[in-house]
Design an enzyme around this catalytic site. Sequence first.
Site, PDB file in Angstrom:
ATOM      1  N   SER B 118       0.919  18.275 -39.676  1.00 40.65           N
ATOM      2  CA  SER B 118      -0.203  18.923 -38.997  1.00 40.65           C
ATOM      3  C   SER B 118      -0.952  19.831 -39.962  1.00 40.65           C
ATOM      4  O   SER B 118      -2.064  20.256 -39.679  1.00 40.65           O
ATOM      5  CB  SER B 118       0.303  19.765 -37.824  1.00 40.65           C
ATOM      6  OG  SER B 118       1.193  20.742 -38.308  1.00 40.65           O
ATOM      7  N   HIS B 139      -1.126  11.846 -36.805  1.00 39.18           N
ATOM      8  CA  HIS B 139      -0.706  13.126 -36.244  1.00 39.18           C
ATOM      9  C   HIS B 139      -0.604  13.031 -34.729  1.00 39.18           C
ATOM     10  O   HIS B 139      -1.614  12.929 -34.025  1.00 39.18           O
ATOM     11  CB  HIS B 139      -1.697  14.219 -36.673  1.00 39.18           C
ATOM     12  CG  HIS B 139      -1.314  15.578 -36.198  1.00 39.18           C
ATOM     13  ND1 HIS B 139      -2.233  16.485 -35.717  1.00 39.18           N
ATOM     14  CD2 HIS B 139      -0.103  16.195 -36.126  1.00 39.18           C
ATOM     15  CE1 HIS B 139      -1.601  17.592 -35.362  1.00 39.18           C
ATOM     16  NE2 HIS B 139      -0.316  17.437 -35.597  1.00 39.18           N
ATOM     17  N   GLU B 151      -4.308  11.791 -34.077  1.00 42.34           N
ATOM     18  CA  GLU B 151      -5.342  11.942 -35.108  1.00 42.34           C
ATOM     19  C   GLU B 151      -4.955  11.021 -36.265  1.00 42.34           C
ATOM     20  O   GLU B 151      -3.878  11.177 -36.847  1.00 42.34           O
ATOM     21  CB  GLU B 151      -5.411  13.402 -35.592  1.00 42.34           C
ATOM     22  CG  GLU B 151      -6.011  14.348 -34.563  1.00 42.34           C
ATOM     23  CD  GLU B 151      -5.953  15.807 -35.011  1.00 42.34           C
ATOM     24  OE1 GLU B 151      -6.920  16.541 -34.762  1.00 42.34           O
ATOM     25  OE2 GLU B 151      -4.925  16.220 -35.577  1.00 42.34           O
ATOM     26  N   ASN B 189      -6.214  21.316 -34.393  1.00 43.98           N
ATOM     27  CA  ASN B 189      -5.696  22.605 -34.843  1.00 43.98           C
ATOM     28  C   ASN B 189      -6.772  23.476 -35.473  1.00 43.98           C
ATOM     29  O   ASN B 189      -6.616  24.696 -35.525  1.00 43.98           O
ATOM     30  CB  ASN B 189      -4.533  22.413 -35.819  1.00 43.98           C
ATOM     31  CG  ASN B 189      -3.238  22.137 -35.084  1.00 43.98           C
ATOM     32  OD1 ASN B 189      -3.075  22.544 -33.932  1.00 43.98           O
ATOM     33  ND2 ASN B 189      -2.308  21.466 -35.719  1.00 43.98           N
TER      34      ASN B 189
END
Lengths: 226, 284
Positions: B118, B139, B151, B189
Amino acid sequence: MPTQQSIIILGDPQLVGEYSGRCVERGCSIVHDAPAAFALELTNLSSERKRDNLLRLESMLPPSVAILSSAVTVSLAEQAAWLKHPSRLVGIGAFPTLLQGSLLECVTTPQTAADVRTAAEAFASTLGKSAVFVEDSVGMVMPRILCMLINEAYFAMMEGVADDAAIDTAMKLGTNYPHGPVEWAHRIGLPHVVAVLNALQRYFGEDRYRCAPLLMKAAQCVRAEG
Amino acid sequence: MVNTIGIIGAGTMGSGIAEVAAAARIAVFLNDVSEQALAAGMARIKASLNRAVEKDRITAVAATEIYARIHPTVKLDELQNADVIIEAVLEDMQTKRELFQQLDALLKPEALLASNTSSLSITALAAATGRPAQVVGMHFFNPPPVMKLVEVVRGKFTSDETVQTGVELAQRMGKTPVVCLDTPGFIVNRVARPFYGEALRLLGERVASVEVIDRIVKEEGGFKMGPFELMDLIGIDVNYAVTQSVYEQYFHEPRFRPHSIQRQMVEAGTLGRKTNKGFYTYET
């Protein structure tokens, strides 16, 4: 507390439209001059227009009539300084797309009269919401968080991280946002998002709040289109 | 056609991804250096499948088949025929680089190396291998059996073909892939940082309390959870680490600046639900 809900509503066209619609649904009548139970001033896009509107309301309405003014891009303290009778002023968090929620953010200054504060609570109730008082601060709570989320999405797009549809999908599926930030920005109206970010940058004097250039340019296209 | 996946790391993410792959009828080798971690990972999968059976999401027969499709092993060699590897090991560049170098030597030339990282650079990981065009980020979100998003991260050297394989694999696993560039925080994120960052600023500036901010975000904004209850759920330390990572990787871009409130809570050991105390207090 007057039972006849006759309200004067001034402000940015989008917010005037949203609020007028909801007020009429809830049994109020919109009037354009005195007498009125209270007035709403819903300008976020221009501090000068807000000031002009507030002074106009002051001249139209006796001091006992409360003015509920959006305090999202101009702090209530700054607005209070414009008025002869600041005790009549209470702030609300009027911002596009937030009317559908069940809360209305409100703010007061130390000068706000008790019955004016109550008028804000009653107005929230009229709209079918609860009033929640927070400290007077540009951006208040939800508009600030929301506009910074949108701003970050635009910074990401500027860097080519992903396109708008990808970002919207990612935020809805990866972290359960109710709407993607980019689609939400378009529903709000880009100039309204830019106005909040510019106001935050001015209020705090921090680069942190600077508007992503991509967002600024996109907002300018919206304005150019009318 | 991806017939066999090797998953490395039997923690929450690795075991979750293994379960998802197996449920998509893909043969899975689940590897960990530790027998204990492997056993715990398999137990996690079994428990998750049992819950799905209890909730009538899958039949008991299907659960058994899915479980049987996962072959646990501490021997990395057993993964040599994998078409794709997804690593979910310790979030440390050195560890991952060394692992990818081992895999590079072990796997067939066409195999892809995917990372569930991440916070680390896919490009940097790729550069440590002899097959940078075949290195990609995949991800997943926690927990993998529930969260639909993957992702798919395109590193600087990642080929279009590799990206496409990653996308199709994610779709085959019942996920919604979104392709993005290899930038700090990727999409979620990074874009989510202000949700916490501005909430912490508001709290620190005394604009409103923890409870009021959470209430406003949910009842005015329509979010499922407020920022403070979400930080408690994820772990204040985990959230702080992600924030620090994005902040550092963007050379202290002020938008990503961590807050002293969260640092203090991490230092005090009040990390949220897992310590029964965070922004809220929880019954034991």
